[in-house]
Write a protein that holds these residues in place. Structure first.
Motif, PDB file in Angstrom:
ATOM      1  N   TYR A  30       5.930  -1.798  -3.474  1.00  9.65           N
ATOM      2  CA  TYR A  30       6.772  -0.832  -2.775  1.00  9.65           C
ATOM      3  C   TYR A  30       6.137  -0.366  -1.470  1.00  9.65           C
ATOM      4  CZ  TYR A  30       9.635  -0.444  -6.965  1.00  9.65           C
ATOM      5  OH  TYR A  30      10.475  -0.717  -8.030  1.00  9.65           O
ATOM      6  N   GLY A  31       5.068  -1.000  -1.058  1.00 11.36           N
ATOM      7  CA  GLY A  31       4.345  -0.651   0.148  1.00 11.36           C
ATOM      8  C   GLY A  31       2.914  -1.118   0.009  1.00 11.36           C
ATOM      9  N   ARG A  32       2.170  -0.973   1.079  1.00 10.84           N
ATOM     10  CA  ARG A  32       0.775  -1.432   1.090  1.00 10.84           C
ATOM     11  C   ARG A  32      -0.108  -0.336   1.675  1.00 10.84           C
ATOM     12  NH1 ARG A  32       0.722  -7.720   3.002  1.00 10.84           N
ATOM     13  NH2 ARG A  32      -1.411  -7.499   2.221  1.00 10.84           N
ATOM     14  N   LEU A  33      -1.402  -0.452   1.485  1.00  9.68           N
ATOM     15  CA  LEU A  33      -2.368   0.470   2.081  1.00  9.68           C
ATOM     16  C   LEU A  33      -3.021  -0.248   3.256  1.00  9.68           C
ATOM     17  CD1 LEU A  33      -4.094   2.133  -1.014  1.00  9.68           C
ATOM     18  CD2 LEU A  33      -1.926   2.685   0.097  1.00  9.68           C
ATOM     19  N   LEU A  34      -2.927   0.339   4.427  1.00  8.97           N
ATOM     20  CA  LEU A  34      -3.387  -0.323   5.637  1.00  8.97           C
ATOM     21  C   LEU A  34      -4.865  -0.661   5.574  1.00  8.97           C
ATOM     22  CD1 LEU A  34      -2.529  -1.324   8.433  1.00  8.97           C
ATOM     23  CD2 LEU A  34      -3.117   0.932   9.340  1.00  8.97           C
ATOM     24  N   ASP A  35      -5.651   0.215   4.984  1.00 13.15           N
ATOM     25  CA  ASP A  35      -7.109   0.031   4.985  1.00 13.15           C
ATOM     26  C   ASP A  35      -7.638  -0.595   3.697  1.00 13.15           C
ATOM     27  OD1 ASP A  35      -7.381   1.364   7.573  1.00 13.15           O
ATOM     28  OD2 ASP A  35      -6.773   3.164   6.474  1.00 13.15           O
ATOM     29  N   HIS A  36      -6.733  -1.020   2.829  1.00  7.64           N
ATOM     30  CA  HIS A  36      -7.099  -1.688   1.576  1.00  7.64           C
ATOM     31  C   HIS A  36      -6.081  -2.803   1.384  1.00  7.64           C
ATOM     32  CE1 HIS A  36      -9.827   1.686   0.499  1.00  7.64           C
ATOM     33  NE2 HIS A  36      -8.895   2.420   1.090  1.00  7.64           N
ATOM     34  N   ARG A  37      -6.283  -3.913   2.064  1.00  8.20           N
ATOM     35  CA  ARG A  37      -5.227  -4.915   2.208  1.00  8.20           C
ATOM     36  C   ARG A  37      -4.807  -5.555   0.894  1.00  8.20           C
ATOM     37  NH1 ARG A  37      -5.607  -8.014   6.277  1.00  8.20           N
ATOM     38  NH2 ARG A  37      -4.308  -9.637   5.382  1.00  8.20           N
ATOM     39  N   ASP A  38      -5.639  -5.505  -0.139  1.00  3.94           N
ATOM     40  CA  ASP A  38      -5.270  -6.097  -1.424  1.00  3.94           C
ATOM     41  C   ASP A  38      -4.597  -5.103  -2.366  1.00  3.94           C
ATOM     42  OD1 ASP A  38      -6.255  -8.657  -0.782  1.00  3.94           O
ATOM     43  OD2 ASP A  38      -8.295  -8.025  -1.257  1.00  3.94           O
ATOM     44  N   ALA A  39      -4.470  -3.865  -1.940  1.00  3.31           N
ATOM     45  CA  ALA A  39      -3.803  -2.857  -2.776  1.00  3.31           C
ATOM     46  C   ALA A  39      -2.293  -2.975  -2.622  1.00  3.31           C
ATOM     47  CB  ALA A  39      -4.266  -1.460  -2.378  1.00  3.31           C
ATOM     48  N   ARG A  40      -1.570  -2.569  -3.674  1.00  5.09           N
ATOM     49  CA  ARG A  40      -0.116  -2.556  -3.636  1.00  5.09           C
ATOM     50  C   ARG A  40       0.402  -1.287  -4.311  1.00  5.09           C
ATOM     51  NH1 ARG A  40      -1.416  -6.233  -1.008  1.00  5.09           N
ATOM     52  NH2 ARG A  40      -0.444  -8.299  -0.766  1.00  5.09           N
ATOM     53  N   ILE A  41       1.503  -0.738  -3.766  1.00  7.69           N
ATOM     54  CA  ILE A  41       2.207   0.338  -4.448  1.00  7.69           C
ATOM     55  C   ILE A  41       3.038  -0.319  -5.560  1.00  7.69           C
ATOM     56  CG2 ILE A  41       3.821   2.260  -4.231  1.00  7.69           C
ATOM     57  CD1 ILE A  41       1.299   2.649  -2.576  1.00  7.69           C
ATOM     58  N   VAL A  42       2.692  -0.019  -6.817  1.00  5.16           N
ATOM     59  CA  VAL A  42       3.344  -0.693  -7.946  1.00  5.16           C
ATOM     60  C   VAL A  42       4.360   0.192  -8.656  1.00  5.16           C
ATOM     61  CG1 VAL A  42       1.375  -2.214  -8.315  1.00  5.16           C
ATOM     62  CG2 VAL A  42       1.462  -0.020  -9.525  1.00  5.16           C
ATOM     63  N   LEU A  43       4.316   1.481  -8.385  1.00  7.61           N
ATOM     64  CA  LEU A  43       5.254   2.411  -9.017  1.00  7.61           C
ATOM     65  C   LEU A  43       5.606   3.481  -7.998  1.00  7.61           C
ATOM     66  CD1 LEU A  43       6.690   3.406 -11.622  1.00  7.61           C
ATOM     67  CD2 LEU A  43       4.626   4.717 -12.143  1.00  7.61           C
ATOM     68  N   LEU A  44       6.897   3.753  -7.867  1.00  5.72           N
ATOM     69  CA  LEU A  44       7.354   4.713  -6.863  1.00  5.72           C
ATOM     70  C   LEU A  44       8.395   5.617  -7.492  1.00  5.72           C
ATOM     71  CD1 LEU A  44       6.963   5.214  -3.741  1.00  5.72           C
ATOM     72  CD2 LEU A  44       9.074   3.909  -3.426  1.00  5.72           C
ATOM     73  N   SER A  45       8.164   6.922  -7.377  1.00  2.81           N
ATOM     74  CA  SER A  45       9.169   7.902  -7.757  1.00  2.81           C
ATOM     75  C   SER A  45       9.341   8.855  -6.586  1.00  2.81           C
ATOM     76  CB  SER A  45       8.780   8.623  -9.050  1.00  2.81           C
ATOM     77  OG  SER A  45       7.468   9.160  -8.963  1.00  2.81           O
ATOM     78  N   GLU A  46      10.071   9.925  -6.790  1.00  2.97           N
ATOM     79  CA  GLU A  46      10.416  10.766  -5.641  1.00  2.97           C
ATOM     80  C   GLU A  46       9.205  11.318  -4.903  1.00  2.97           C
ATOM     81  OE1 GLU A  46      14.048  13.365  -5.998  1.00  2.97           O
ATOM     82  OE2 GLU A  46      13.698  12.921  -8.103  1.00  2.97           O
ATOM     83  N   HIS A  47       8.187  11.754  -5.645  1.00  5.35           N
ATOM     84  CA  HIS A  47       7.040  12.399  -5.009  1.00  5.35           C
ATOM     85  C   HIS A  47       5.703  11.790  -5.425  1.00  5.35           C
ATOM     86  CE1 HIS A  47       9.563  15.510  -3.260  1.00  5.35           C
ATOM     87  NE2 HIS A  47      10.158  15.637  -4.438  1.00  5.35           N
ATOM     88  N   HIS A  48       5.739  10.635  -6.064  1.00  4.33           N
ATOM     89  CA  HIS A  48       4.527   9.936  -6.465  1.00  4.33           C
ATOM     90  C   HIS A  48       4.596   8.485  -6.007  1.00  4.33           C
ATOM     91  CE1 HIS A  48       5.042  13.157  -9.449  1.00  4.33           C
ATOM     92  NE2 HIS A  48       3.746  13.089  -9.728  1.00  4.33           N
TER      93      HIS A  48
END
Length: 359
Positions: free
Chosen positions: A282-300
């Motif tokens: 659901y997105g990536r971390l610019l400074d941690h290129r191998d990280a991934r957003i795996v769960l997304l809710s309204e405020h988390h």
């Protein structure tokens, strides 16, 4: 003082580099540039794009056109097959009356008739939209002449023809989409000329197909990239932008390490919820290129890092790259502007002036 997280931030140095690179590439190929402002919706960014040589701006709605025209950025193409009702006709008429140069999309003879019924003949121009393979809106390329001829008979100025190669938003789809667009526009131009209409503008392009389009022999005279000014995780993943080109991020605080993962205070209400079927998160971390957003809710937002990687500490701020920058920008009232993305304090803020102008 830095704003409280989560907030969207623009890296000014990177954004200006993106603007210059795109403008220089178009100029070298002898093409006009009309960037799509629905990506940023900010007057300040639009002014920078025009200062770099853009001939005008592209927008998606009459409301966006009103916002930019009111700020003096008034050479505008509404790249949408508008169904002109009485209210839209009045608004478009007002824009023309105050001196704005407005063109809109049409993709049918019925759409042309709505422009005529709205009393807009002689006040605004139209461009015929064709389907170049995305299969969303747009008439068949061979029918462009019929639509254009109907507009001419009604006394409407036909500025040209346009397409959007949206199927470039797919892995390994950029070159194919650019080639499809060239083929479709070539057919459309021939159809218009056969109907006695010579297009002054042949417009195409998108951010993922931009480089491929520049390399092709094509009737295109104008390109309309949007996302490339700021970048997002989709462009990073498609390979059309590098991580070092990403100019917009969401600054988010690490609030938990529950489950051995990062839990951030930025959810779908600031990142947007877009996730293409091929996207790896659901997105990536610019400074941690191998990280991934795996769960997304309204405020988390929950991010996973590779096994064994050290987690950024609780209370630290990370930079999240939204999947789709256009929808993320439309969720906030303003953008914090940093000279460099790693600067602690923003130098200014920009209002997202056309936020929510969806009609």
């Amino acid at each position: 003082m830095s704003p409280s997280t989560p907030f969207l931030s623009v890296d000014l140095e990177r954004m200006q580099a993106n603007i210059a690179r795109t403008a220089d590439a178009a100029t070298a190929r002898g093409l006009a540039l009309r960037p799509h402002a629905k990506t940023h919706k900010c007057i300040e960014i639009g002014r920078m794009q025009l200062a770099a040589g853009a001939v005008g701006l592209t927008v998606a709605t009459v409301g966006e056109a009103e916002v930019f025209a009111a700020a003096g950025l008034d050479d505008l193409f509404i790249a949408y097959p508008l169904w002109v009702d009485a209210a839209r006709a009045a608004r478009l008429s007002h824009l023309a009356a105050v001196g704005a140069n407005i063109s809109i999309g049409v993709d049918s003879v019925a759409g042309v008739e709505r422009v005529t019924r709205g009393g807009l003949a002689g006040r605004i121009a139209v461009r015929v939209e064709i389907d170049a393979g995305h299969h969303r809106s747009g008439c068949e390329p061979g029918l462009a002449g019929d639509v254009a001829a109907a507009a001419v008979r009604a006394g409407i100025d036909v500025e040209g023809v346009f397409a959007f190669p949206g199927h470039a938003y797919a892995p390994e789809g950029r070159e194919r989409a650019a080639a499809d667009e060239v083929e479709a526009l070539t057919v459309a131009v021939a159809a218009m000329r056969a109907a006695g209409v010579t297009p002054r503008v042949v417009s195409g392009g998108s951010t993922p197909s931009f480089d491929a389009a520049l390399a092709l022999d094509s009737p295109v005279t104008e390109l309309r990239p949007g996302v490339g000014v700021l970048g997002d995780a989709q462009q990073w993943e498609l390979g059309s932008m590098r991580s070092s080109d990403i100019a917009l991020t969401c600054h988010a605080t690490v609030v938990s390490h529950a489950g051995g993962r990062l839990v951030l205070d930025a959810g779908s209400k600031v990142l947007g919820a877009d996730r293409a079927p091929w996207a790896t998160g659901y997105g990536r971390l610019l400074d941690h290129r191998d990280a991934r957003i795996v769960l997304l809710s309204e405020h988390h937002a929950v991010a996973e890092l590779p096994e064994g990687a050290e987690l950024p500490p609780l209370g630290s701020v990370v930079r999240v790259v939204p999947n789709h920058v256009c929808t993320a920008v439309n969720l906030v009232d303003e953008l914090a502007v940093h000279d460099h993305g790693t600067d602690a304090q923003p130098v200014t803020t920009w209002r997202v002036a056309a936020r929510g102008r969806n009609s």
